[in-house]
Design a protein around this motif. Structure first.
Motif, PDB file in Angstrom:
ATOM      1  N   PRO A 263       0.827  -1.205   0.000  1.00 42.43           N
ATOM      2  CA  PRO A 263       0.000   0.000   0.000  1.00 42.43           C
ATOM      3  C   PRO A 263       0.865   1.261   0.000  1.00 42.43           C
ATOM      4  CG  PRO A 263      -0.257  -1.256   2.045  1.00 42.43           C
ATOM      5  CD  PRO A 263       0.664  -2.027   1.165  1.00 42.43           C
TER       6      PRO A 263
ATOM      7  N   LYS B 111      -1.564  -0.491   6.992  1.00 42.01           N
ATOM      8  CA  LYS B 111      -2.566  -1.568   6.947  1.00 42.01           C
ATOM      9  C   LYS B 111      -2.572  -2.401   8.220  1.00 42.01           C
ATOM     10  CE  LYS B 111      -4.006  -0.493   2.933  1.00 42.01           C
ATOM     11  NZ  LYS B 111      -5.351  -0.001   2.720  1.00 42.01           N
TER      12      LYS B 111
ATOM     13  N   TRP C 213      -2.935  -6.938   1.072  1.00 40.19           N
ATOM     14  CA  TRP C 213      -2.813  -5.990   2.179  1.00 40.19           C
ATOM     15  C   TRP C 213      -4.082  -5.173   2.365  1.00 40.19           C
ATOM     16  CZ3 TRP C 213       0.602  -6.319   5.868  1.00 40.19           C
ATOM     17  CH2 TRP C 213       1.808  -6.955   5.627  1.00 40.19           C
ATOM     18  N   ASP C 214      -5.012  -5.258   1.417  1.00 43.01           N
ATOM     19  CA  ASP C 214      -6.262  -4.513   1.553  1.00 43.01           C
ATOM     20  C   ASP C 214      -7.341  -5.300   2.274  1.00 43.01           C
ATOM     21  OD1 ASP C 214      -5.283  -2.261   0.304  1.00 43.01           O
ATOM     22  OD2 ASP C 214      -5.867  -2.940  -1.696  1.00 43.01           O
ATOM     23  N   ASN C 215      -7.050  -6.533   2.669  1.00 41.62           N
ATOM     24  CA  ASN C 215      -8.042  -7.374   3.321  1.00 41.62           C
ATOM     25  C   ASN C 215      -7.746  -7.466   4.821  1.00 41.62           C
ATOM     26  OD1 ASN C 215      -9.666  -9.436   4.292  1.00 41.62           O
ATOM     27  ND2 ASN C 215      -9.382 -10.734   2.499  1.00 41.62           N
TER      28      ASN C 215
END
Length: 187
Positions: free
Chosen positions: A31, A54, A124-126
């Motif tokens: 990110p 994150k 990394w977005d979860n």
């Protein structure tokens, strides 16, 4: 027949196949790093800050402010706190923290192997995947022949530095009911 020459050829071909797989493996992007609120970072690079952006919301969860803008600001403040805290640590510990971030860096040339061994999230977005990865590290087997107690130590370092960086921030005190340090000034 398997002789030394054939074994070396097969080993070389296996190595090339692994490198080809690594180069074709499409890992998720680190990110973007949040800005440092005017702070000049001395230890954390943009990838490290992106990873922390994150991890921190998962580690600190409900202790962070709920309005989105305040939450984003708090995360940035914790990242700045991380940098300040790590700069004050001994060089040996700083080197260990750098290695920890290197393992979590999904663009590291051999990213597939550390990810398989350590469970570093692919996405990394979860937040759920990040929480699972942190729990796996927290409850890792200290008897494991490959990772030993390193995953648990990595988890403790991530959590302790994140918490220390947040609770050292006066904006967090309201959440936990702390009125601040005593004021002994004489008037």
């Amino acid at each position: 027949m398997l002789n030394r020459r054939n074994l070396l050829k097969k080993s070389a071909m296996s190595g090339i196949a692994i490198l080809a797989l690594e180069s074709c493996y499409n890992s998720s992007k680190i990110p973007p790093a949040p800005d440092g609120l005017g702070y000049s970072f001395k230890f954390l690079n943009p990838k490290d800050r992106g990873i922390l952006s994150k991890l921190i919301p998962v580690i600190l969860a409900e202790s962070l402010p709920h309005p989105f803008e305040e939450r984003v600001l708090a995360i940035k403040e914790v990242i700045v706190g991380w940098d300040i805290a790590v700069v004050g640590l001994p060089i040996l510990i700083q080197n260990e923290i750098k290695r920890l971030f290197l393992v979590m860096d999904s663009h590291f040339i051999f990213s597939l192997t550390p990810r398989l061994i350590t469970g570093v999230p692919e996405a990394w977005d979860n937040p759920l995947e990040i929480e699972d990865f942190l729990n796996d590290w927290k409850h890792s087997d200290p008897e494991n022949i490959i990772t030993g107690n390193e995953l648990r130590a990595g988890y403790m370092g991530l959590v302790e530095l994140s918490m220390a960086s947040w609770y050292a921030n006066s904006r967090s005190w309201k959440f936990c009911g702390y009125l601040g340090p005593p004021n002994f000034s004489t008037s």
